[in-house]
Scaffold this motif. Structure first.
Motif, PDB file in Angstrom:
ATOM      1  N   UNK A 244       0.790  -1.225   0.000  1.00  0.00           N
ATOM      2  CA  UNK A 244       0.000   0.000   0.000  1.00  0.00           C
ATOM      3  C   UNK A 244       0.817   1.268   0.000  1.00  0.00           C
ATOM      4  N   UNK A 245       2.046   1.180  -0.506  1.00  0.00           N
ATOM      5  CA  UNK A 245       2.902   2.367  -0.588  1.00  0.00           C
ATOM      6  C   UNK A 245       3.166   2.665  -2.062  1.00  0.00           C
ATOM      7  N   UNK A 246       3.595   3.890  -2.386  1.00  0.00           N
ATOM      8  CA  UNK A 246       3.832   4.231  -3.796  1.00  0.00           C
ATOM      9  C   UNK A 246       4.850   3.294  -4.450  1.00  0.00           C
ATOM     10  N   UNK A 247       4.565   2.913  -5.677  1.00  0.00           N
ATOM     11  CA  UNK A 247       5.474   2.042  -6.410  1.00  0.00           C
ATOM     12  C   UNK A 247       6.689   2.817  -6.910  1.00  0.00           C
ATOM     13  N   UNK A 248       7.839   2.169  -6.994  1.00  0.00           N
ATOM     14  CA  UNK A 248       9.013   2.823  -7.579  1.00  0.00           C
ATOM     15  C   UNK A 248       8.725   3.217  -9.029  1.00  0.00           C
ATOM     16  N   UNK A 249       9.388   4.243  -9.491  1.00  0.00           N
ATOM     17  CA  UNK A 249       9.207   4.667 -10.878  1.00  0.00           C
ATOM     18  C   UNK A 249       9.727   3.587 -11.822  1.00  0.00           C
ATOM     19  N   UNK A 250       9.131   3.465 -12.999  1.00  0.00           N
ATOM     20  CA  UNK A 250       9.640   2.497 -13.986  1.00  0.00           C
ATOM     21  C   UNK A 250      11.100   2.783 -14.303  1.00  0.00           C
ATOM     22  N   UNK A 251      11.869   1.787 -14.655  1.00  0.00           N
ATOM     23  CA  UNK A 251      13.292   2.008 -14.937  1.00  0.00           C
ATOM     24  C   UNK A 251      13.491   2.886 -16.167  1.00  0.00           C
ATOM     25  N   UNK A 252      14.509   3.689 -16.132  1.00  0.00           N
ATOM     26  CA  UNK A 252      14.880   4.501 -17.278  1.00  0.00           C
ATOM     27  C   UNK A 252      15.593   3.626 -18.309  1.00  0.00           C
ATOM     28  N   UNK A 253      15.800   4.181 -19.478  1.00  0.00           N
ATOM     29  CA  UNK A 253      16.546   3.447 -20.512  1.00  0.00           C
ATOM     30  C   UNK A 253      17.940   3.100 -19.996  1.00  0.00           C
ATOM     31  N   UNK A 254      18.568   4.055 -19.343  1.00  0.00           N
ATOM     32  CA  UNK A 254      19.911   3.820 -18.808  1.00  0.00           C
ATOM     33  C   UNK A 254      19.901   2.683 -17.788  1.00  0.00           C
ATOM     34  N   UNK A 255      18.878   2.654 -16.949  1.00  0.00           N
ATOM     35  CA  UNK A 255      18.783   1.594 -15.933  1.00  0.00           C
ATOM     36  C   UNK A 255      18.508   0.241 -16.569  1.00  0.00           C
ATOM     37  N   UNK A 256      17.714   0.215 -17.616  1.00  0.00           N
ATOM     38  CA  UNK A 256      17.435  -1.048 -18.294  1.00  0.00           C
ATOM     39  C   UNK A 256      18.693  -1.619 -18.939  1.00  0.00           C
ATOM     40  N   UNK A 257      19.452  -0.764 -19.581  1.00  0.00           N
ATOM     41  CA  UNK A 257      20.681  -1.231 -20.224  1.00  0.00           C
ATOM     42  C   UNK A 257      21.712  -1.637 -19.178  1.00  0.00           C
ATOM     43  N   UNK A 258      21.774  -0.899 -18.069  1.00  0.00           N
ATOM     44  CA  UNK A 258      22.703  -1.261 -16.990  1.00  0.00           C
ATOM     45  C   UNK A 258      22.350  -2.625 -16.414  1.00  0.00           C
TER      46      UNK A 258
END
Length: 323
Positions: A244-258
């Motif tokens: 019941x807490x806010x979800x983390x933001x979706x990963x950025x392109x940089x985070x996906x590639x990392x």
């Protein structure tokens, strides 16, 4: 979520060729409470097949793992379950019996979801395994075999009577394979039919999906499979949504590639220079990114960490240009 699933409420499903040490590491770090090995052939273990035994290895820092066995011979299933328990000791969380895999090469041998057409044999397998081990024994199956013929509630009762400590239900029929939408209603009907914990599985692709599945079905835990492919962040989103807490933001392109880079590095550390199996993971991480179409063609020729990193470098440059 009491008992067995009091602490295991968000699970990474067993997936052949996917839930290896590298992928489990990333999903556990992202929030999976429990992860399965790839499904393990009881017959392969009985032949002392090192390739099969290799599937039981734990990742660095992985204290426990669940193991899913498949096969259709009660005595072989029981003896190999006992061997796994003896070999793994406290590293084993629990044993699951696969009665849900719809792959032709599995069901053609009488394994996987073929057992849903032979409930007496399925029950005999559960009784044999349950009598051979001390760890909890669970069973994973589907809505039924033939489309329109829902047998899961009755099948679940039979598995419970045979000694299963919990059941996991995928909301599609075997004949559907992975087509169409999973019917979560069958999870609720199984929940009503048995007294043991029930795990819901099928089409959980967001934190909101997990919350809705839990609310609509009353399941004791949520199992995530294909939704996590190329997206281990899904586990952190599901955990937040359930809390019941806010979800983390979706990963950025940089985070996906990392993450893709790290995945490839983990595979290299485990399997050596040739990491062909990273190709499918790379495709999943790349989905929807600028330059992904051209990248997919190049990924098909990658075999080493350097090969993959070169593609990832170029994708990152293209993404930066688009931004």
């Amino acid at each position: 979520m009491d008992g067995l699933f009091g602490k295991y409420r968000v699970l990474l499903a067993p997936m052949a060729g996917v839930t290896d040490i590298a992928f489990r590491t990333l999903c556990r770090e992202a929030g999976a409470d429990m992860a399965f090995t790839e499904m393990v052939s009881a017959k392969g273990l009985s032949f002392a097949n090192e390739k099969t035994r290799h599937l039981l290895a734990l990742a660095d820092g992985e204290k426990q793992v669940a193991v899913q066995l498949f096969g259709h011979e009660p005595d072989v299933m029981a003896s190999q379950a006992a061997w796994i328990e003896q070999e793994m000791g406290e590293s084993l969380a629990y044993l699951d019996i696969n009665m849900g895999c719809p792959a032709r090469k599995i069901v053609s041998k009488g394994d996987g979801s073929a057992l849903m057409r032979e409930p007496e044999l399925a029950a005999a397998i559960v009784r044999s395994v349950r009598g051979a081990v001390e760890h909890p024994v669970t069973v994973k199956f589907r809505r039924g075999w033939a489309e329109g013929d829902e047998t899961a509630p009755a099948f679940a009762r039979a598995m419970e009577e045979a000694g299963a400590d919990a059941v996991a239900v995928h909301g599609r029929y075997t004949e559907q394979l992975y087509r169409g939408a999973a019917d979560w209603g069958v999870i609720a009907r199984v929940r009503e039919a048995v007294g043991v914990p029930v795990v819901g599985n099928g089409d959980v692709r967001s934190g909101a999906d997990a919350v809705r599945m839990a609310a609509e079905t009353g399941c004791d835990a949520v199992m995530i499979a294909r939704g996590a492919e190329g997206n281990p962040w899904l586990f952190s989103q599901v955990q937040a949504a359930l809390a019941g807490v806010p979800e983390p933001a979706p990963p950025t392109v940089k985070e996906r590639i990392a993450m893709a880079r790290r995945h490839a590095e983990l595979l290299t550390h485990r399997e050596g220079r040739n990491i062909v199996r990273m190709r499918k993971h790379a495709m999943w991480y790349m989905a929807g990114l600028p330059g992904a179409a051209a990248g997919r063609g190049r990924i098909n020729y990658c075999t080493t960490l350097d090969d993959f990193n070169q593609v990832f470098d170029d994708l990152l440059l293209i993404a930066q240009e688009h931004s």
